[in-house]
Design an enzyme around this catalytic site. Structure first.
Site, PDB file in Angstrom:
ATOM      1  N   CYS A   2       0.770  -1.191   0.068  1.00  0.00           N
ATOM      2  CA  CYS A   2      -0.039  -0.008   0.112  1.00  0.00           C
ATOM      3  C   CYS A   2       0.938   1.219   0.114  1.00  0.00           C
ATOM      4  CB  CYS A   2      -1.040   0.003   1.273  1.00  0.00           C
ATOM      5  SG  CYS A   2      -2.188  -1.142   1.264  1.00  0.00           S
ATOM      6  N   ARG A  27       3.478  -0.138  -5.183  1.00  0.00           N
ATOM      7  CA  ARG A  27       3.447  -0.667  -3.846  1.00  0.00           C
ATOM      8  C   ARG A  27       2.111  -1.445  -3.633  1.00  0.00           C
ATOM      9  NH1 ARG A  27       6.852   1.820   0.007  1.00  0.00           N
ATOM     10  NH2 ARG A  27       5.372   1.096   1.619  1.00  0.00           N
ATOM     11  N   ASN A 100      -1.197   1.760   5.968  1.00  0.00           N
ATOM     12  CA  ASN A 100      -0.469   0.654   5.296  1.00  0.00           C
ATOM     13  C   ASN A 100       0.008  -0.014   6.412  1.00  0.00           C
ATOM     14  OD1 ASN A 100       1.557  -0.818   3.846  1.00  0.00           O
ATOM     15  ND2 ASN A 100       3.130   0.871   3.964  1.00  0.00           N
ATOM     16  N   GLY A 101      -0.109  -1.322   6.281  1.00  0.00           N
ATOM     17  CA  GLY A 101       0.367  -2.413   7.329  1.00  0.00           C
ATOM     18  C   GLY A 101      -0.887  -3.284   7.856  1.00  0.00           C
ATOM     19  N   GLU A 480      17.262 -17.375  -8.717  1.00  0.00           N
ATOM     20  CA  GLU A 480      16.924 -15.849  -8.987  1.00  0.00           C
ATOM     21  C   GLU A 480      16.278 -15.836 -10.479  1.00  0.00           C
ATOM     22  OE1 GLU A 480      16.139 -13.331  -7.569  1.00  0.00           O
ATOM     23  OE2 GLU A 480      16.390 -11.705  -8.833  1.00  0.00           O
ATOM     24  N   LYS A 484      12.325 -14.356 -11.449  1.00  0.00           N
ATOM     25  CA  LYS A 484      12.239 -13.277 -12.206  1.00  0.00           C
ATOM     26  C   LYS A 484      11.064 -13.782 -13.263  1.00  0.00           C
ATOM     27  CE  LYS A 484      13.653 -11.307 -10.613  1.00  0.00           C
ATOM     28  NZ  LYS A 484      14.011 -10.277  -9.289  1.00  0.00           N
ATOM     29  N   GLU A 487       7.493 -14.614 -11.766  1.00  0.00           N
ATOM     30  CA  GLU A 487       6.901 -13.238 -11.236  1.00  0.00           C
ATOM     31  C   GLU A 487       6.120 -12.498 -12.060  1.00  0.00           C
ATOM     32  OE1 GLU A 487      10.023 -11.110  -9.291  1.00  0.00           O
ATOM     33  OE2 GLU A 487       8.793  -9.904  -8.288  1.00  0.00           O
ATOM     34  N   HIS A 503      16.856 -37.059  -8.508  1.00  0.00           N
ATOM     35  CA  HIS A 503      16.280 -37.550  -7.275  1.00  0.00           C
ATOM     36  C   HIS A 503      14.716 -37.394  -7.508  1.00  0.00           C
ATOM     37  CE1 HIS A 503      19.847 -38.825  -5.570  1.00  0.00           C
ATOM     38  NE2 HIS A 503      20.251 -37.427  -5.952  1.00  0.00           N
ATOM     39  N   LYS A 603       5.741  -4.011  -4.398  1.00  0.00           N
ATOM     40  CA  LYS A 603       7.077  -3.834  -4.300  1.00  0.00           C
ATOM     41  C   LYS A 603       7.686  -3.898  -2.944  1.00  0.00           C
ATOM     42  CE  LYS A 603      11.216  -2.542  -5.958  1.00  0.00           C
ATOM     43  NZ  LYS A 603      11.682  -3.765  -6.981  1.00  0.00           N
TER      44      LYS A 603
HETATM   45  O1  M6R Z   1      12.976  -4.781  -0.565  1.00  0.00           O
HETATM   46  P1  M6R Z   1      13.496  -6.127  -0.198  1.00  0.00           P
HETATM   47  O2  M6R Z   1      14.740  -6.466  -0.852  1.00  0.00           O
HETATM   48  O3  M6R Z   1      13.464  -6.690   1.150  1.00  0.00           O
HETATM   49  O4  M6R Z   1      12.376  -7.085  -0.898  1.00  0.00           O
HETATM   50  C1  M6R Z   1      12.359  -8.349  -0.988  1.00  0.00           C
HETATM   51  C2  M6R Z   1      11.515  -8.981  -1.774  1.00  0.00           C
HETATM   52  O5  M6R Z   1      10.173  -8.846  -1.406  1.00  0.00           O
HETATM   53  C3  M6R Z   1      11.684  -8.960  -3.307  1.00  0.00           C
HETATM   54  O6  M6R Z   1      13.102  -9.095  -3.622  1.00  0.00           O
HETATM   55  C4  M6R Z   1      10.733  -9.766  -4.195  1.00  0.00           C
HETATM   56  O7  M6R Z   1      10.937 -11.007  -4.302  1.00  0.00           O
HETATM   57  C5  M6R Z   1      10.906  -9.103  -5.613  1.00  0.00           C
HETATM   58  N1  M6R Z   1       9.671  -8.757  -6.152  1.00  0.00           N
HETATM   59  C6  M6R Z   1      11.568 -10.127  -6.366  1.00  0.00           C
HETATM   60  O8  M6R Z   1      11.895  -9.523  -7.976  1.00  0.00           O
END
Ligand code: M6R
Length: 608
Positions: A2, A27, A100-101, A480, A484, A487, A503, A603
């Site tokens: 948020c 956000r 937010n929270g 990673e 990507k 996501e 396995h 984000k």
């Molecule tokens: O702000 P942060 O680095 O703590 O965020 C951690 C994860 O939420 C963040 O890396 C998330 O996995 C990304 N969307 C990946 O692209």
């Protein structure tokens, strides 16, 4: 999650709020809304969906107001619909709240208020705050706010308006980010700096358990008991354009293109007279020499950077490292001893799980070193030492340049630790520093090859499932790459250690399954090529990412080979990740997805 913004000044509040919300939409983007003080009462306009829907609703209305709050939501309590959208009004229409929270004890408070005859409109935890404030309000908002905050459990960044207060508003924070922007005859609150950067560069970063009372002329900070708090003003020196798309189609491709500059900014200030210095002496040289164990704590991409960091630190500094997902670390009763170092990694510096992991590690006796991008964020402030990654603002939900810079910081840390612990010669340190300084140029070369990756993406953007395999540090990198892709493309994808396939997972490989395989480590070349042969024998199509020196051997086996420039194998992930990021990007574009705002995500994850 948020984004919140608040404004008081002489401009049209609705316009300022919506412009700010555009900068905060990363956000959360399930719904959006604003509340403005208009003709003696609080006017709320809110809607499910993206900001353009809110703008449609607003067009045609003439909201003549210079005071208001705005919100863009990532739903936690209650589905995204008009009613659950923020701002929330109290039943009597006197109090408006954006939040937010997560309020953990909202059910108990709701029951209490229902018994008192309060009728709720929404399913949200936030409405509870508005109703509780109204319940405690006896003509003094500040007092009602202090009482209410004393009864809330959980995390909040709040903006509060009261219909009886036409020239002021209030805000408060605990475990969720909130900044105050100081203008001339106007003041702001926001979840993040870009939202207000076009109006002011003078910022106060709020701390936990603080309230701010904001008028046009001033912003006064208090603790929860109403005692005045003094705080310095932070002047933002980066450009507003750094948080704009600047001619690129998406933030993600802009941010990938910024990787060489970002990595340079992360590395060069740490190299002095040919030696790497990450500022560890803030923890005292003697203490650092005696570190027994390192705990890496992070989430998502930052965790994947941490996995690479584990390999690098163990190899170079010979200190045992455990890498934990922050959400797991906190609840597994980790064995942390006095004399251990916790390395906490976060782009935003606000991820709640990571922040809680940090506190858990500290409680158990560790010292905290954080690797953070956002200056002054909660994680940075709660650390004993900070390595800032200097990546610049990262707006795309899908993290890219932050990862490369986190790796740059972790590699620097590995060598700094190794040298301080006497595991590395002076010459070894100088050579590493030289290699690190050369990395930005190598990423530039990878970026020149983007068309090859684009073509490969065009052949595979309809894949049903994609596997990433790798060994050692390449397994960490594969994790990673896979994140990507899933996501932003919504294609099912998994990362496996190459040796682990037999396995179980190899049962999933069939004719045409795409397997992506980084092969960057000379000592693991033959073993990894065996894994490539195993999946190819079952019909897989394999794309490998490998340095020039290994390309000959790899192209004998893989169907497609993306070559990256040669560097010391330990540093390879920082270059090899870029093709993986580009692949995910192009696939997402080709599938017509919203690259920068993938579904169900936000984000900054400031909820547990
Ligand atoms: O702000 P942060 O680095 O703590 O965020 C951690 C994860 O939420 C963040 O890396 C998330 O996995 C990304 N969307 C990946 O692209």
């Amino acid at each position: 999650m948020c984004g919140i913004i608040g404004y008081i000044g002489n401009r049209n509040a609705a316009e300022v709020l919506v412009r700010g919300l555009h900068k905060l939409e990363y956000r959360g983007y399930d719904s959006a809304g604003i509340c403005v003080f208009s003709k003696g009462h609080l006017d709320v306009i809110k809607t499910k969906g993206r900001l353009d829907k809110l703008e449609q609703r607003l067009s045609g209305t003439s909201l003549e107001s210079t005071l208001g709050l705005g919100h863009t939501r990532w739903a936690t309590h209650g589905e995204p619909n008009d009613i659950n959208s923020h701002p929330h009004l109290s039943q009597n229409g006197k109090i408006a709240v954006v939040h937010n929270g997560i309020i953990e004890n909202y059910r108990q408070i709701k029951e209490f208020l229902c018994d008192k005859g309060v009728e709720f409109q929404s399913e949200t935890d936030t409405e509870v705050i508005a109703q509780l404030l109204a319940y405690h309000y006896k003509g003094d908002v500040m007092r009602a706010l202090m009482t209410t905050l004393g009864e809330l459990e959980g995390a909040y960044a709040l903006g509060v308006m009261c219909a009886d207060y036409p020239d002021e508003f209030f805000a408060a924070r605990k475990d969720s980010p909130l900044i105050i922007g100081l203008g001339k005859g106007e003041n702001f609150i926001a979840s993040d700096i870009p939202a207000i950067l076009e109006y002011t560069r003078d910022i106060i970063i709020m701390e936990d358990r603080e309230i701010v009372h904001i008028t046009r002329g001033q912003a006064k900070l208090y603790d929860l008991l109403g005692k005045t708090v003094k705080r310095g003003v932070f002047h933002v020196d980066w450009d507003a354009e750094a948080a704009e798309k600047g001619g690129y189609e998406h933030f993600m491709i802009k941010e990938i293109s910024e990787e060489p500059r970002a990595v340079r900014a992360a590395i060069s200030p740490r190299i002095r007279d040919g030696l790497i210095d990450t500022g560890l002496s803030a923890l005292s040289d003697n203490w650092v020499r005696n570190i027994k164990k390192i705990h890496i704590i992070a989430c998502g991409t930052a965790y994947h950077a941490g996995l690479v960091g584990k390999y690098a630190i163990e190899k170079v500094a010979r200190i045992p490292v455990e890498a934990d997902l922050a959400s797991e670390f906190r609840y597994r009763e980790p064995i942390v001893r006095k004399g251990d170092l916790a390395v906490v990694i976060s782009q935003s510096g606000e991820t709640l799980d990571t922040l809680m992991g940090l506190r858990e590690a500290r409680k158990r006796g560790a010292k905290i070193l954080s690797i953070v991008n956002v200056v002054g964020s909660s994680i940075a402030r709660e650390s004993d030492a900070v390595i800032y990654t200097w990546a610049g603002p990262e707006i795309s939900v899908c993290s890219t340049k932050a990862y490369n810079t986190q790796l740059a910081a972790l590699f620097s840390l590995a060598y700094d630790l190794g040298f301080r612990k006497g595991k590395l010669s002076f010459a070894g340190m100088m050579a590493a520093a030289k290699s690190l300084l050369g990395l930005p140029e190598l990423i530039e070369k990878v970026l020149l090859n983007r068309e090859i990756i684009q073509k490969f993406s065009a052949q595979h953007f309809n894949a049903q499932s994609v596997f990433y395999i790798g060994r050692g540090i390449d397994f960490a990198l594969s994790s990673e790459g896979s994140l990507k892709l899933k996501e932003i493309s919504y294609i099912h994808s998994e990362a496996y250690a190459g040796g682990e396939l037999k396995h179980g997972t190899i049962a999933l490989i069939e004719k045409g399954t795409l397997v992506i395989c980084p092969i960057t480590q000379d000592n693991l070349l033959e073993k990894t090529l065996s894994n490539v042969r195993e999946v190819k024998a079952r019909g897989a199509v394999v794309m490998a990412v490998t340095p020039e020196r290994l390309a000959g051997a790899v192209s004998d086996v893989a169907d497609a080979v993306i070559t990256i420039p040669d560097t010391d194998s330990i540093f390879a992930p920082i270059i090899a990740v870029t093709p993986l990021q580009l692949f995910a990007y192009y696939v997402s574009v080709m599938r017509g997805n919203d690259v920068d705002k993938p579904r169900n995500l936000a984000k900054s994850v400031t909820v547990e």
